[in-house]
Design a protein around this motif. Structure first.
Motif, PDB file in Angstrom:
ATOM      1  N   SER A   1       0.790  -1.239   0.000  1.00 46.81           N
ATOM      2  CA  SER A   1       0.000   0.000   0.000  1.00 46.81           C
ATOM      3  C   SER A   1       0.815   1.278   0.000  1.00 46.81           C
ATOM      4  O   SER A   1       0.294   2.336  -0.399  1.00 46.81           O
ATOM      5  N   LEU A   2       2.056   1.243   0.462  1.00 42.67           N
ATOM      6  CA  LEU A   2       2.819   2.479   0.641  1.00 42.67           C
ATOM      7  C   LEU A   2       3.442   2.938  -0.676  1.00 42.67           C
ATOM      8  O   LEU A   2       4.143   2.175  -1.346  1.00 42.67           O
ATOM      9  N   PHE A   3       3.191   4.198  -1.008  1.00 46.62           N
ATOM     10  CA  PHE A   3       3.811   4.810  -2.175  1.00 46.62           C
ATOM     11  C   PHE A   3       4.660   5.992  -1.716  1.00 46.62           C
ATOM     12  O   PHE A   3       4.249   6.781  -0.858  1.00 46.62           O
ATOM     13  N   VAL A   4       5.854   6.084  -2.292  1.00 45.88           N
ATOM     14  CA  VAL A   4       6.769   7.185  -1.996  1.00 45.88           C
ATOM     15  C   VAL A   4       7.049   7.935  -3.293  1.00 45.88           C
ATOM     16  O   VAL A   4       7.574   7.346  -4.250  1.00 45.88           O
ATOM     17  N   ASP A   5       6.642   9.184  -3.334  1.00 42.77           N
ATOM     18  CA  ASP A   5       6.756   9.978  -4.574  1.00 42.77           C
ATOM     19  C   ASP A   5       6.153   9.226  -5.761  1.00 42.77           C
ATOM     20  O   ASP A   5       6.754   9.125  -6.831  1.00 42.77           O
ATOM     21  N   ASN A   6       4.954   8.686  -5.528  1.00 45.93           N
ATOM     22  CA  ASN A   6       4.160   8.014  -6.564  1.00 45.93           C
ATOM     23  C   ASN A   6       4.747   6.692  -7.049  1.00 45.93           C
ATOM     24  O   ASN A   6       4.320   6.173  -8.088  1.00 45.93           O
ATOM     25  N   GLU A   7       5.711   6.146  -6.318  1.00 44.40           N
ATOM     26  CA  GLU A   7       6.271   4.842  -6.650  1.00 44.40           C
ATOM     27  C   GLU A   7       6.038   3.883  -5.479  1.00 44.40           C
ATOM     28  O   GLU A   7       6.185   4.264  -4.315  1.00 44.40           O
ATOM     29  N   LEU A   8       5.659   2.633  -5.804  1.00 43.85           N
ATOM     30  CA  LEU A   8       5.422   1.651  -4.754  1.00 43.85           C
ATOM     31  C   LEU A   8       6.689   1.452  -3.922  1.00 43.85           C
ATOM     32  O   LEU A   8       7.803   1.380  -4.453  1.00 43.85           O
ATOM     33  N   TYR A   9       6.515   1.384  -2.617  1.00 46.87           N
ATOM     34  CA  TYR A   9       7.636   1.235  -1.683  1.00 46.87           C
ATOM     35  C   TYR A   9       8.555   0.081  -2.073  1.00 46.87           C
ATOM     36  O   TYR A   9       8.111  -1.028  -2.357  1.00 46.87           O
ATOM     37  N   ASN A  10       9.842   0.376  -2.065  1.00 47.69           N
ATOM     38  CA  ASN A  10      10.874  -0.620  -2.332  1.00 47.69           C
ATOM     39  C   ASN A  10      12.078  -0.261  -1.470  1.00 47.69           C
ATOM     40  O   ASN A  10      12.679   0.806  -1.647  1.00 47.69           O
ATOM     41  N   PRO A  11      12.446  -1.111  -0.493  1.00 47.03           N
ATOM     42  CA  PRO A  11      13.548  -0.760   0.413  1.00 47.03           C
ATOM     43  C   PRO A  11      14.887  -0.585  -0.296  1.00 47.03           C
ATOM     44  O   PRO A  11      15.804   0.038   0.260  1.00 47.03           O
TER      45      PRO A  11
END
Length: 352
Positions: free
Chosen positions: A300-310
């Motif tokens: 569910s988490l998006f960072v600057d419109n991109e799905l979260y990826n560590p």
């Protein structure tokens, strides 16, 4: 007498040239070069978020669709009474939209919080003409339809030299027998709900009628209250503790509120400041307080419109500088776990 006729013909020719020139200049002046994106609350008038971006900004900051070489096609009405008006073979009255470049409507919607299932969008021209579309048309298009792209470059010319730009074109991912990328009338029938299709003179289907020219506005009409509906039976309340390593942040917690399945939270910004003596690359690691919480944020988490990826670098910050990032939850429609999803967001900084 002959000289008089010659002078009259010359005057008429000059007048026609002037009229043609004025018409050409007028058409070119009609091209738009920026888009106003706005998201309205369920009352249809309250503005939840809005922004205006130029085509230059789109090209620099958002993914570019189209290579400026590949041509894309829509289809006009089929008037032949002996032919199938839907023309599944996509051979009749094709409209070559040109060799295009542009920006996905979805990416522009995401600038103001995006859309959720049940929302509707209007793509409007500067003269007020518009076409409406459903959430699925924008966010989960079929291959036969392809992404909805606002095109600002055609056949080597960018707006305003591209007279019809900014223009909505459907970038079909499938080809007809001639190898052309066509969003045809039958594709429109199969991909769009009936209320969003176009019929010329209310009789003849035409996907070309959806190709809005000189687009100036995108309007999102949401059916959900900001932050989701707290009465939803499948509610995920997100409580996040923020930890920083090697950098300074402007907040220590994020409360996304009640966000139900298929809904999106408000954008929650985080300002990151490099307080060290060298440039840094910043990454984000989410530590869910449970396996369910971990799954929730990974989906569910998006960072600057991109799905979260560590593994992704979310910011590159030089010494004594700051950068804002936007975080948002976009909960999958099939999420079915009830309860609070606690997590810790750890922002890591490594020397660049």
């Amino acid at each position: 007498m002959m000289m008089k006729k010659i002078r009259q013909n010359m005057a008429l020719t000059m007048l026609l040239c002037i009229v043609m020139l004025c018409s050409a200049l007028s058409a070119q002046a009609d091209a738009t070069t920026e888009v106003h994106v706005v998201k309205y609350a369920p009352d249809g008038t309250t503005i939840l978020d809005e922004t205006t971006v130029t085509t230059g900004w789109m090209e620099t900051n958002l993914p570019v669709h189209g290579d400026g070489t590949t041509h894309y096609y829509h289809q006009g009405p089929v008037f032949d009474d002996d032919a199938d008006r839907w023309d599944p073979d996509e051979t009749l009255n094709l409209k070559d939209k040109g060799a295009l470049k542009g920006t996905d409507v979805k990416d522009l919607c995401d600038l103001v919080g995006g859309m959720s299932s049940g929302d509707e969008i209007k793509i409007k021209a500067f003269d007020g003409f518009y076409k409406s579309f459903a959430y699925k048309d924008v966010y989960t298009p079929e291959a036969e339809q392809g992404p909805m792209v606002l095109c600002w470059h055609k056949d080597g010319n960018s707006v305003p030299a591209y007279d019809d730009g900014i223009q909505l074109v459907f970038f079909a991912r499938t080809q007809n027998a001639a190898g052309q990328y066509v969003f045809g009338n039958w594709d429109m029938h199969e991909c769009l709900d009936e209320e969003y299709r176009y019929n010329y003179s209310a009789i003849y289907p035409s996907s070309n009628g959806l190709s809005v020219r000189t687009v100036s506005d995108i309007e999102i009409y949401t059916t959900q209250s900001s932050g989701g509906d707290a009465s939803t039976s499948l509610t995920a309340i997100a409580n996040v503790e923020v930890i920083m390593v090697g950098i300074s942040l402007n907040r220590t917690e994020i409360d996304y509120g009640d966000v139900g399945p298929g809904l999106s939270s408000d954008n929650e910004p985080v300002e990151i400041t490099n307080i060290g003596s060298s440039d840094v690359d910043v990454s984000l690691e989410v530590e869910g307080k449970s396996g369910t919480a971990q799954d929730f944020y990974e989906q569910s988490l998006f960072v600057d419109n991109e799905l979260y990826n560590p593994a992704t670098t979310i910011a590159q910050i030089i010494t004594s500088s700051s950068e804002d990032i936007l975080t948002q939850l976009r909960v999958p429609s099939d999420w079915n776990e009830i309860g609070t999803q606690d997590a810790t967001f750890v922002f890591w900084a490594e020397e660049a």
